[in-house]
Motif scaffolding. Structure first.
Motif, PDB file in Angstrom:
ATOM      1  N   ILE A   1      -4.097  -5.155  -9.693  1.00  0.00           N
ATOM      2  CA  ILE A   1      -3.153  -4.049  -9.769  1.00  0.00           C
ATOM      3  C   ILE A   1      -1.886  -4.578 -10.527  1.00  0.00           C
ATOM      4  N   VAL A   2      -1.559  -3.930 -11.500  1.00  0.00           N
ATOM      5  CA  VAL A   2      -0.674  -4.505 -12.504  1.00  0.00           C
ATOM      6  C   VAL A   2       0.645  -3.127 -12.615  1.00  0.00           C
ATOM      7  N   ILE A   3       1.682  -3.624 -12.236  1.00  0.00           N
ATOM      8  CA  ILE A   3       2.792  -2.684 -11.944  1.00  0.00           C
ATOM      9  C   ILE A   3       3.890  -3.135 -12.923  1.00  0.00           C
ATOM     10  N   PHE A   4       4.541  -2.364 -13.587  1.00  0.00           N
ATOM     11  CA  PHE A   4       5.555  -2.379 -14.677  1.00  0.00           C
ATOM     12  C   PHE A   4       6.696  -2.155 -13.988  1.00  0.00           C
ATOM     13  N   VAL A   5       7.750  -2.789 -14.126  1.00  0.00           N
ATOM     14  CA  VAL A   5       9.043  -2.286 -13.695  1.00  0.00           C
ATOM     15  C   VAL A   5       9.715  -1.887 -14.821  1.00  0.00           C
ATOM     16  N   GLY A   6      10.286  -0.847 -15.113  1.00  0.00           N
ATOM     17  CA  GLY A   6      10.859  -0.486 -16.521  1.00  0.00           C
ATOM     18  C   GLY A   6      11.872   0.667 -16.612  1.00  0.00           C
TER      19      GLY A   6
ATOM     20  N   CYS B   1       0.812  -1.244   0.163  1.00  0.00           N
ATOM     21  CA  CYS B   1      -0.130  -0.120   0.024  1.00  0.00           C
ATOM     22  C   CYS B   1       0.887   1.134  -0.053  1.00  0.00           C
ATOM     23  N   GLU B   2       2.032   1.425   0.749  1.00  0.00           N
ATOM     24  CA  GLU B   2       2.793   2.393   0.766  1.00  0.00           C
ATOM     25  C   GLU B   2       3.446   2.702  -0.945  1.00  0.00           C
ATOM     26  N   LEU B   3       3.725   1.505  -1.468  1.00  0.00           N
ATOM     27  CA  LEU B   3       4.228   1.803  -2.789  1.00  0.00           C
ATOM     28  C   LEU B   3       3.309   2.249  -3.813  1.00  0.00           C
ATOM     29  N   VAL B   4       2.172   1.709  -3.621  1.00  0.00           N
ATOM     30  CA  VAL B   4       0.882   2.061  -4.552  1.00  0.00           C
ATOM     31  C   VAL B   4       0.627   3.266  -4.219  1.00  0.00           C
ATOM     32  N   ASN B   5       0.222   3.869  -3.099  1.00  0.00           N
ATOM     33  CA  ASN B   5       0.150   5.158  -2.769  1.00  0.00           C
ATOM     34  C   ASN B   5       1.081   6.059  -3.223  1.00  0.00           C
TER      35      ASN B   5
END
Length: 268
Positions: free
Chosen positions: A218-223, A84-88
């Motif tokens: 929740i889809v997170i790209f690392v790019g 939640c910290e990262l998404v926020n």
């Protein structure tokens, strides 16, 4: 607009690269399945194997660095508080949620510590860059004071241009919801379908543009981002790599793009 559509999922295509990688022996019993298009695609490779580009060592180095960062982000996402910290923090960064991992680490010391340890763990467990290339890496992994995050970021370079490891949303920003599953994918296409590879929890997956746009996950790209926070897009034309940074919609109103298609094997 064709260029923007083409990059909607695989935002950080460094080259038309993966045809040869897919044809060079990824029949090793990996876990990836179900490419998003109907073409005959090898799907037995692991995520790590798909990061290889036999035609471009610098591209492989970038992909391996992204792999280590993705492993660390996966670890963070497994922890409900860190998730939640990262998404926020991504939500606070704007509509696309583009967040420099370095900048975020400077504001969240517990995340910075975990990020560094998880990167070191991934480097120690996988015999790919930098462990397979640079000298003294095994000793550095055992050094409690080694800043692996800073080390990899310093090596995050392509054709003498320094880039920034970033995370951002795919399929639109979503608030943190601990009841929703999460996906972490690496921002480079891995087959002729322009799929990206990553993980749904601990399961390795391929994900296509349509799925990323429609899923409730929740889809997170690392790019890859340019130093300063912009997301980088690239397009091959006449043998040259053209790069452009993501611009706000208000700055695209009068944009006119002329596109010439060049077919390389099955791809344009």
């Amino acid at each position: 607009m064709i260029a923007l559509t083409f990059m909607a999922l695989a935002l950080f295509v460094w080259s038309c690269q993966k045809e040869e990688a897919a044809a060079n022996g990824f029949e090793k019993g990996g876990t990836l399945k179900n490419p998003s298009c109907a073409e005959d695609q090898p799907t037995s490779a692991t995520v790590l194997e798909l990061m290889e580009n036999p035609d471009d060592g610098a591209d492989t180095r970038i992909n391996h660095i992204l792999y280590h960062y993705a492993q660390a982000v996966r670890q963070a996402m497994e922890n409900p508080t860190k998730r939640c910290e990262l998404v926020n923090a991504m939500l606070a960064a704007g509509e696309e949620g583009v967040l420099s991992l370095k900048e975020y680490a400077t504001t969240n010391t517990s995340f910075a510590t975990a990020l560094n340890e998880d990167i070191k763990e991934s480097i120690g467990e996988n015999n790919v860059y930098p462990r397979s290339v640079e000298t003294g890496i095994d000793a550095l992994v055992l050094d409690a004071n080694w800043d692996a995050n800073a080390y990899l970021r310093d090596k995050f370079e392509y054709e003498s241009v320094k880039y920034e490891p970033v995370v951002h949303f795919v399929g639109g920003a979503k608030p943190c919801d601990l009841s929703k599953p999460w996906v972490v994918v690496i921002g480079t296409d891995v087959n002729d379908c322009d799929d990206v590879a990553g993980w749904r929890g601990n399961t390795e997956i391929l994900m296509g543009e349509a799925e990323a746009a429609s899923t409730g996950e929740i889809v997170i790209f690392v790019g890859v981002g340019r130093r300063g926070g912009a997301v980088i897009h690239s397009l091959e034309q006449d043998g040259k790599k053209l790069e452009f940074a993501e611009a706000p919609v208000s700055e695209r109103e009068n944009l006119d793009i002329d596109v010439t298609k060049h077919q390389i094997k099955k791809r344009f």
